[in-house]
Design an enzyme around this catalytic site. Structure first.
Site, PDB file in Angstrom:
ATOM      1  N   ASP A   1     -36.742   5.202 -10.550  1.00 44.11           N
ATOM      2  CA  ASP A   1     -37.025   4.754  -9.187  1.00 44.11           C
ATOM      3  C   ASP A   1     -36.633   3.303  -8.947  1.00 44.11           C
ATOM      4  O   ASP A   1     -36.278   2.581  -9.876  1.00 44.11           O
ATOM      5  CB  ASP A   1     -38.512   4.982  -8.861  1.00 44.11           C
ATOM      6  CG  ASP A   1     -39.444   4.440  -9.944  1.00 44.11           C
ATOM      7  OD1 ASP A   1     -38.988   3.706 -10.828  1.00 44.11           O
ATOM      8  OD2 ASP A   1     -40.646   4.764  -9.904  1.00 44.11           O
TER       9      ASP A   1
ATOM     10  N   ASP B 163     -53.128   7.052  -9.498  1.00 45.31           N
ATOM     11  CA  ASP B 163     -53.336   8.233  -8.650  1.00 45.31           C
ATOM     12  C   ASP B 163     -52.522   9.432  -9.146  1.00 45.31           C
ATOM     13  O   ASP B 163     -52.407  10.430  -8.449  1.00 45.31           O
ATOM     14  CB  ASP B 163     -52.971   7.906  -7.194  1.00 45.31           C
ATOM     15  CG  ASP B 163     -51.536   7.391  -7.049  1.00 45.31           C
ATOM     16  OD1 ASP B 163     -50.819   7.304  -8.070  1.00 45.31           O
ATOM     17  OD2 ASP B 163     -51.136   7.076  -5.911  1.00 45.31           O
TER      18      ASP B 163
ATOM     19  N   HIS C 252     -49.249   9.286  -9.852  1.00 44.01           N
ATOM     20  CA  HIS C 252     -47.829   9.291  -9.479  1.00 44.01           C
ATOM     21  C   HIS C 252     -46.955   9.156 -10.713  1.00 44.01           C
ATOM     22  O   HIS C 252     -47.300   8.481 -11.679  1.00 44.01           O
ATOM     23  CB  HIS C 252     -47.496   8.276  -8.378  1.00 44.01           C
ATOM     24  CG  HIS C 252     -47.511   6.837  -8.747  1.00 44.01           C
ATOM     25  ND1 HIS C 252     -48.466   5.954  -8.298  1.00 44.01           N
ATOM     26  CD2 HIS C 252     -46.663   6.094  -9.500  1.00 44.01           C
ATOM     27  CE1 HIS C 252     -48.201   4.745  -8.756  1.00 44.01           C
ATOM     28  NE2 HIS C 252     -47.108   4.805  -9.496  1.00 44.01           N
TER      29      HIS C 252
ATOM     30  N   GLU D 260     -45.865  10.165  -5.011  1.00 45.07           N
ATOM     31  CA  GLU D 260     -47.269   9.949  -4.701  1.00 45.07           C
ATOM     32  C   GLU D 260     -47.966  11.277  -4.372  1.00 45.07           C
ATOM     33  O   GLU D 260     -47.291  12.280  -4.102  1.00 45.07           O
ATOM     34  CB  GLU D 260     -47.365   9.024  -3.470  1.00 45.07           C
ATOM     35  CG  GLU D 260     -46.735   7.644  -3.667  1.00 45.07           C
ATOM     36  CD  GLU D 260     -47.660   6.677  -4.399  1.00 45.07           C
ATOM     37  OE1 GLU D 260     -48.573   7.124  -5.115  1.00 45.07           O
ATOM     38  OE2 GLU D 260     -47.468   5.457  -4.233  1.00 45.07           O
TER      39      GLU D 260
HETATM   40  C1  GLP Z   1     -44.946   2.052 -11.041  1.00 49.60           C
HETATM   41  C2  GLP Z   1     -43.749   2.893 -11.487  1.00 49.60           C
HETATM   42  C3  GLP Z   1     -44.171   4.064 -12.348  1.00 49.60           C
HETATM   43  C4  GLP Z   1     -45.131   3.596 -13.426  1.00 49.60           C
HETATM   44  C5  GLP Z   1     -46.352   2.995 -12.786  1.00 49.60           C
HETATM   45  C6  GLP Z   1     -47.426   2.569 -13.771  1.00 49.60           C
HETATM   46  O1  GLP Z   1     -45.557   2.571  -9.928  1.00 49.60           O
HETATM   47  N1  GLP Z   1     -43.003   3.393 -10.379  1.00 49.60           N
HETATM   48  O2  GLP Z   1     -43.015   4.681 -12.919  1.00 49.60           O
HETATM   49  O3  GLP Z   1     -45.479   4.672 -14.267  1.00 49.60           O
HETATM   50  O4  GLP Z   1     -45.925   1.860 -12.036  1.00 49.60           O
HETATM   51  O5  GLP Z   1     -47.179   1.284 -14.261  1.00 49.60           O
HETATM   52  P1  GLP Z   1     -47.981   0.614 -15.441  1.00 49.60           P
HETATM   53  O6  GLP Z   1     -47.401   1.190 -16.704  1.00 49.60           O
HETATM   54  O7  GLP Z   1     -47.692  -0.842 -15.300  1.00 49.60           O
HETATM   55  O8  GLP Z   1     -49.415   0.968 -15.261  1.00 49.60           O
END
Ligand code: GLP
Length: 243
Positions: A70, A139, A141, A146
Site C-alpha cells: 500500500d 481494527d 486491517h 479497513e
Molecule cells: C499501517 C499499514 C499496515 C500495517 C499497520 C500496522 O496501517 N498500512 O500494513 O500492518 O500499519 O502497523 P504497525 O506494525 O506499526 O502496528
C-alpha cells in the site's frame, strides 16, 4: 483456524529471525521469487535481519522482485512519510534488490483506477506473489483494507478510518498531516499469494489477533479472511499471543 501454522516467539527480535527464515527459504528455492512487503513498525526487526543475512552471504536479493501492499494517497515517493521512502530507508537501500524490481503503489497517480490495474497486471506478469508479508492494524486491517460490509477484491483506493489515522499520526507532525486516503492491494490480491506470513508483536495486538484467527470470518475484521487461505504462517511474540 484450519490451515494456519502458529509460531510463538519470545520478542520482536526473535520474530524477525523466524520470519527471515521463511524469506531465506523462499529465495533459496526460487532466486527470482516475488515477495509482497509491508510497512509499519512490526516488520522492522525482520528487515534488519534480512539486511544482515544478505551481508552474511545467506540471502541474495539481486533477482528478487517485490510488491508493496500500500501507499498513502497524495504523497510523493520521496515524501518522508511515504511508504516508498520507508521501504528505501529500511530495506531496499541496504540490499541488492534492483530498483526496477520493486513496486509500491503510486500515491500521486492522477488516474488511480488505471494505476491500480497496472499494479495488478505487473504482479500477474511476474507470476504472482510467492510469499506475502503482512502486519495487522488494531481494527484488523491488512494493507489498508479497513473494516467494511464486504471483502474488497483488487488494488483500489480506500478512505482511512479515524482509528487508523490516529494510529499512524505518530509518524507525522500532526494528525492533520496524516493522509485521509490510501491505495492498497485488495483482499483478493493478498489472498492470491501462494504463501502468507503475518507478523504480530505487542500486547496491544492480542485482542485483534484472537479475532483474526480464532473468531468468525467477518469483513468487519478484514484479517479474518486469512482463515480461508491454505498456507498462512502466523509469527507472534508472547505478548501478542492470545492464549
Ligand atoms: C499501517 C499499514 C499496515 C500495517 C499497520 C500496522 O496501517 N498500512 O500494513 O500492518 O500499519 O502497523 P504497525 O506494525 O506499526 O502496528
Amino acid at each position: 483456524m484450519i490451515h494456519t501454522r502458529v509460531i510463538v516467539v519470545k520478542n520482536p527480535d526473535e520474530m524477525g529471525k523466524a520470519a527471515a527464515d521463511l524469506f531465506e527459504t523462499a529465495i533459496a528455492a526460487k532466486p527470482a521469487c516475488v515477495i509482497g512487503l509491508a510497512t509499519g513498525s512490526t516488520p522492522l526487526p525482520l528487515y534488519r535481519e534480512l539486511i544482515a543475512r544478505e551481508k552474511a552471504g545467506k540471502i541474495d536479493f539481486s533477482r528478487v522482485r517485490s510488491a508493496n501492499l500500500d501507499e498513502y494517497k497524495g504523497l510523493a515517493p520521496d515524501h518522508p512519510q511515504s511508504y516508498r521512502k520507508f521501504m528505501q530507508e529500511n530495506l531496499f537501500d541496504h540490499i541488492s534488490i534492483k530498483p526496477e524490481n520493486t513496486i509500491v503503489p503510486l500515491g500521486l497517480a492522477e488516474d488511480i483506477p488505471a494505476m491500480c490495474q497496472a499494479y495488478e497486471d505487473q504482479i500477474e506478469d511476474w507470476g504472482g506473489v510467492d510469499l506475502q508479508l503482512l502486519g495487522i492494524g488494531h481494527d484488523g486491517h491488512i494493507g489498508f483494507n479497513e473494516p467494511e460490509d464486504t471483502f474488497p477484491g483488487m488494488t483500489h483506493e480506500v478512505k482511512l478510518t479515524d482509528m487508523t489515522i490516529d494510529a499512524n499520526k505518530r509518524f507525522f507532525d500532526s494528525i492533520d498531516d496524516v493522509p485521509k486516503a490510501a491505495v492498497t492491494m485488495g483482499i483478493g490480491t493478498i489472498m492470491a499469494a501462494k504463501k502468507i506470513v503475518m507478523v504480530v508483536t505487542g500486547a496491544d495486538k492480542k485482542e485483534i489477533l484472537r479475532k483474526t484467527f480464532w473468531g468468525p470470518v467477518d469483513p468487519q475484521v478484514p484479517s479474518s479472511i486469512l482463515q480461508f487461505h491454505p498456507d498462512v504462517t502466523l509469527i507472534c511474540d508472547e505478548a501478542a499471543y492470545p492464549f
